[in-house]
Motif scaffolding. Structure first.
Motif, short mmCIF file in Angstrom:
data_model
loop_
_atom_site.label_atom_id
_atom_site.label_comp_id
_atom_site.label_asym_id
_atom_site.label_seq_id
_atom_site.Cartn_x
_atom_site.Cartn_y
_atom_site.Cartn_z
N PRO B 104 0.84 -1.20 0.00
CA PRO B 104 0.00 0.00 0.00
C PRO B 104 0.88 1.26 0.00
N VAL B 105 0.43 2.31 -0.69
CA VAL B 105 1.19 3.56 -0.74
C VAL B 105 0.53 4.55 0.22
N ASP B 106 1.16 4.75 1.37
CA ASP B 106 0.63 5.66 2.39
C ASP B 106 1.68 6.71 2.70
N LYS B 107 1.24 7.83 3.22
CA LYS B 107 2.18 8.85 3.66
C LYS B 107 3.03 8.29 4.80
N GLN B 175 16.37 -0.75 -3.13
CA GLN B 175 15.82 0.03 -4.23
C GLN B 175 14.50 0.67 -3.84
N TYR B 176 13.61 -0.14 -3.23
CA TYR B 176 12.33 0.38 -2.76
C TYR B 176 12.54 1.49 -1.74
N GLN B 177 13.47 1.25 -0.85
CA GLN B 177 13.75 2.18 0.24
C GLN B 177 14.18 3.55 -0.30
N SER B 178 15.09 3.56 -1.28
CA SER B 178 15.56 4.85 -1.80
C SER B 178 14.49 5.51 -2.68
N GLU B 179 13.76 4.71 -3.45
CA GLU B 179 12.71 5.28 -4.30
C GLU B 179 11.56 5.87 -3.49
N SER B 180 11.27 5.23 -2.32
CA SER B 180 10.07 5.63 -1.56
C SER B 180 10.40 6.46 -0.34
N GLY B 181 11.67 6.80 -0.16
CA GLY B 181 12.03 7.63 0.99
C GLY B 181 11.73 6.99 2.33
N VAL B 182 12.16 5.75 2.48
CA VAL B 182 11.91 5.01 3.72
C VAL B 182 13.20 5.00 4.55
N ALA B 183 13.12 5.42 5.81
CA ALA B 183 14.28 5.31 6.70
C ALA B 183 14.49 3.84 7.06
#
Lengths: 258, 258
Positions: B104-107, B175-183
């Protein structure tokens, strides 16, 4: 009785209770036991111990401490061991004499009460967690798996060689509680949400119930307060050792140095 | 392939991965599976199911849903079941297609990363806890036990039928982490003490490592921060599922209604 026969016999709870003895398996657990003040009756050693890391050294230490070491064949050893791939070391030790009378007397106190928790892994993990957060004692009420069961000992990773874990009746707990001014709280899905409650009393006993059925009616009747950890509606409950971890962390007396 | 043969075959991880199928055992787990949107291939039923609570009713429900029900003898059933006292119901279901693309794409986002955790009970318990605290996804990195192993499924109590748990490589995660701005944070005994850190980022992935050796060097190298739960010096570490419970509770996004 020969040590091999004794170790086999101690796989039964009745035998452990009658003889006040229990069995510890594996290199690491035995090392932990040697660091405690528990009395060791003797050790059973199979040839494969010399292949285990620190195995030869452990055998030396046992002999140097004047502990009887009985050498047996791999198959004989397997007949007494409960682990699937035993490391070739098994120690028989005395269940320590512990009760409410031997609990430390502190201004602040944390007790964990196990109310008919049946999974050995859960009980061992709770004992380990309790020791990690400086809990003074773990009281196992009737219906709880034997604290000295080999699987509990393994899951506790040596924690109850040091920590004050013992079996007692609800009557003994209630008497201690009223004599010592201990608040009695319990974890219950219907309780007050953890986030909304302040700091608990200086002296607190915290009860956790059975995996399927929760706290018994007898314990519930005597609680001063029940506490719930709010969770998503999609999940019925948390695992009891996880609940215990969250509440013991929330109610810890002070931040130990890391 | 006959359902009995298939169920026996699916006890092997390779067979589960090749066929994208897994097995669910027991009345309660099957009921939970029926409430999910996972596809059910068929059910294996033994006579003792009719003795289990809600057993007959469950059989009815399966038939009513057009699911193939194969009746087998108790001994045949036991040859496919992994539980010691099987209740006589075993269901073959499809492993759902899940990946970072289906998250899911959530803030705000919470992910759990399992870094080579090997005990099925620990992995199942972490999935259950993650679902309880509203975590959006559980990512099992290589070296972690198969999420669809029968023991993991049992310990998760049906949580990963609903929750977004899947296997992925570290490269995919990064890859997901850098694309989605996840710490990217990790639990580590040498990390910053939990008590002293503020609220984490809106989007956070939290990694937990192997029971004995902790986080792998590869994961450690990519962490933005590592966190420790301070414990008594008498205890070497907490159980990994207990650590996960404490940190997922501390970093939960909001207090769900109890």
């Amino acid at each position: 009785m020969k040590l091999l026969t004794l170790a086999r016999d101690l796989r039964r709870r009745k035998a452990r209770e009658r003889q006040h003895l229990f069995v510890v398996e594996g290199v690491r657990a035995t090392e932990e036991l040697l660091r405690s003040n528990l009395q060791i009756l003797g050790a059973l050693v199979a040839p494969q111990l010399l292949n285990a890391p620190r195995g030869a050294q452990l055998r030396e230490t046992l002999v140097r401490n004047g502990i009887e070491v009985a050498e047996v064949k791999e198959l004989e050893f397997a007949s007494a061991a409960e682990t699937e791939s035993p490391q070739g070391i098994l120690v028989v030790a005395e269940v320590p004499e512990r009760s409410f009378k031997t609990l430390p007397v502190d201004k602040q106190l944390r007790l964990v009460v196990l109310d008919a928790i049946q999974d050995p892994g859960n009980v061992g993990t709770i004992v380990r967690t309790a020791a990690a957060f400086g809990v003074h004692g773990v009281v196992a009420l009737p219906g709880t798996v034997d604290l000295w069961n080999a699987k509990v000992v393994r899951a506790a990773m040596g924690a109850h060689f040091h920590a004050h874990a013992f079996h007692a009746s609800l009557e003994e707990l209630l008497q201690y509680q009223s004599e010592s001014g201990v608040a009695f709280w319990g974890a219950d899905v219907g309780g007050d949400a953890l986030g909304g409650i302040g700091q608990p009393a200086d002296r607190l006993a915290l009860a956790f119930g059975n995996e399927g059925s929760g706290l018994t009616a007898a314990v519930r009747d005597h609680l001063d307060r029940s506490i719930a950890i709010p969770i998503s509606e999609q999940v019925e409950s948390l695992n009891v050792a996880v609940s215990a971890g969250i509440l013991l962390h929330a109610f810890r007396l002070s931040e130990p140095s890391s």
